[in-house]
Structure formats: C-alpha cells, structure tokens
Scaffold this active site. Structure first.
Site: not given
Ligand code: NAD
Length: 321
Positions: A111, A67, A222
C-alpha cells in the site's frame, strides 16, 4: 469471520489491486466519504517495542477497521522474525461484528508503494524518462517496482546513505530491463521523478538537487522529527499529501510549516487530483511533491481487497466468532 494469514498474502495480492484500492481510498478521503481515526502509537516499555493502532471508516466502500502493530527492534536478532509486525482487523459497519483478520506486513509494503505510484500517475510529467531513488532499504524495492509501471522510464539513478545497499534497487531496475546508475545527490538533477524512502532525521536531498518539472514522492517521513528533503524545496513546489493533518505534524511538510515557509492551506490532497477537483500539475516546469505519510485507510483498503480476492478463490478460512 474470515482469516487471511500473512503467508497467503503474497499469492493473493497484486500490485494492481493495491494500486486500485489505494487510489479509490485517496479519492474517498478527499470527497469526505472516508476518514481516518486519530493514531495511537505507544512505546510499551517491553522489548523496546513501539505499538499502535491506525483505524478509519470508508462510508462509500463500507470498510471499517484498524491496523494494529508496530516495530519490535529485537525480533530479527532474537527470534528470526521481521521487526515490523502488523495485523488488520475489519468489522461489519452494519453490526460492529468482526468480519476479517488479515496479515498486514506485506500489505503495508504494497500500500505504501501504491501511494507513491499513484502520485506519479497523477502528478509526474507524461514524458518522464529518468527516475531517481533515494533509499535502498526494505521499502525502496517495493516503491521502485510500483513506480516503474507509471511511465516509460529509460533509466534509474539511485543514492543511498549506506551505498552498499544500492544493489537491492539496482536488481529491481535490471529485472525491469532498465539500466541503473549510482549517483551523488547533485546527480538527482537529471531525474524527472524522485522517490525518497529513508528513515533519515536530516535532509539528504537539497533544494538545488532538484530540477524544474520534477515530481517528488517523499515517503519516508512518517514521524515527528524525520526529514528527507530540504524544507525550502516545499516553498516552491506544489505540495500534495494523503492527509493534510498528518502531513503538517508527522510528514515531510512538518519542517516547512514549522519554519513558516508554507502553511496548511498550501497543501492539497492527492485525492482531490484523482477526483478532478484540483488541477494538479498545470505546467511542465512546476515541481510537484507528494508527502506520503501513510494512513490507516490505506491498510483497510488493501486488506478489504485481499479478502475479496481470497473469497473469490475460495481460500479464505472462516471461523465462527
Ligand atoms: P529500512 O530500515 O529497511 O531502510 C532504511 C533506509 O534509510 C535505508 O535506505 C537506509 O540506508 C536509509 N537511512 C538510514 N539512516 C539514514 C540517514 N541518516 N540518512 C539518510 N538515509 C538513511 O526501512 P524501510 O522499511 O525501507 O522504511 C524506510 C522509511 O519509510 C522509514 O522511515 C519508515 O518508517 C517509512 N515508511 C513510511 C511509510 C508510509 O506510509 N509513508 C510506510 C512504511 C515505511
């Protein structure tokens, strides 16, 4: 080579197909049939973008590829495009020729949601009734939709750092016919399952916010430095992950390992539970914690599944390449 553009993914892919593909690939990773390549992630010095590659090979399913993509923070404001952009490229493992190019944006969301859902299937108590959500951003709605399919949940409780975003997950709960309540973090003690999906760099969920018997899926961490839960929580939880190398370096476990609270050998692959080589939860009062870091093989697995669905429906565009 087959081409499945992003615009076709929503019609083709289902949560069930994503769940099956990711469950199989977690199992293959744990049995040594599939492995991820080292991740490349670069700040490219243009548009503040982060760009990289996540690849791998599944010898059992014969899925090879990568990817490519990342995060372009100015996309939405400047161009009306979403900031996360990714594309999956699949290759014929017999010849090395490219076999498919697949839009990766919605697939990434599906996923990731499948991963926490699989952890709930295999690790949560069978009688789990209350699910707690920490986070209400883009991914949170996907995580909640997929999680609700795993148990007979009777209530969703939610907390978010930005409370004005909570109606997004409330909507998902209500659409599933389940009541929703916004709570303060200590209110998470009522939850049987907690899914955290935030971009936080400091813990929100503390050790004493979690009751015995809870299953946690920590999905937001991540990257090095991110953190969603207090590190001491991992010391008295059964800790599982998608890939141990990522868990201790960029996942939620990085902090507990750095503090010497747990070591690499305390972490098991969720795939081992799926394969039956690890018993998983063995009592109703254990806390189980899935550290979902996100691996390239998950992306390849769902992309391969969507290619199969497109071929079966006769809508995959083919180019001579
Ligand atoms: P997003 O920007 O849409 O949402 C971010 C979320 O984090 C919101 O709920 C926001 O209120 C919260 N947030 C922001 N600052 C914060 C803080 N200081 N303390 C607590 N909460 C806080 O992002 P998203 O697309 O929903 O992704 C969320 C997270 O998941 C990101 O860190 C992203 O990298 C991660 N992610 C992980 C995977 C995986 O496979 N594990 C896949 C996709 C995304």
């Amino acid at each position: 080579m087959l081409i499945i553009p992003e615009r076709n993914i929503a019609d083709l892919m289902t949560r069930e197909a994503a769940f099956d593909a990711v469950e199989k690939i977690f199992a293959a990773m744990a049995s040594g049939d599939a492995y991820n390549f080292p991740v490349v992630r670069e700040a490219i010095g243009h548009e503040d973008a982060l760009y990289g590659f996540k690849g791998g090979f599944d010898r059992a399913g014969l899925t090879l590829g990568l990817k490519a993509g990342g995060y372009w923070p100015n996309n939405l404001d400047k161009r009306g495009l979403i900031n996360h952009q990714s594309t999956v490229f699949l290759f014929d493992p017999d010849t090395g020729k490219p076999s498919a190019m697949v839009g990766g944006n919605l697939l990434t969301a599906l996923r990731t949601a499948a991963a926490s859902s699989i952890s709930i299937k295999h690790l949560a108590r069978a009688d789990a009734k209350i699910i707690g959500m920490i986070g209400a951003g883009h991914q949170a709605t996907f995580q909640l939709c997929a999680a609700l399919e795993q148990r007979n949940f009777e209530k969703v409780i939610g907390w978010n750092y930005h409370p004005e975003m909570l109606p997004k997950i409330e909507k998902v709960a209500l659409e599933a016919g389940i009541p929703f309540e916004a709570v303060a973090l200590p209110g998470m003690r009522d939850a049987d399952v907690i899914v955290s999906i935030t971009s936080a760099f400091a813990p929100s969920l503390m050790d004493d916010h979690v009751s015995p018997g809870t299953h946690l899926a920590c999905m937001g961490t991540d990257t090095k430095g991110k953190q969603e839960v207090e590190a001491s929580l991992l010391a008295h939880s059964l800790v599982f992950t998608d890939e141990i190398g990522q868990s201790i370096s960029i996942g939620e476990a990085q902090h507990a390992v750095a503090k010497g609270l747990i070591s690499e050998s305390d972490i098991a692959q969720l795939g081992a539970v799926i394969n039956g080589t690890h018993p998983g939860r063995t009592s109703d009062d254990q806390i189980t914690l899935f550290d979902g870091t996100g691996v390239g093989l998950q992306d390849l697995a769902v992309a391969a599944a969507v290619v199969d669905l497109a071929v079966a429906r006769g809508i995959a565009a083919e180019v001579d390449f």
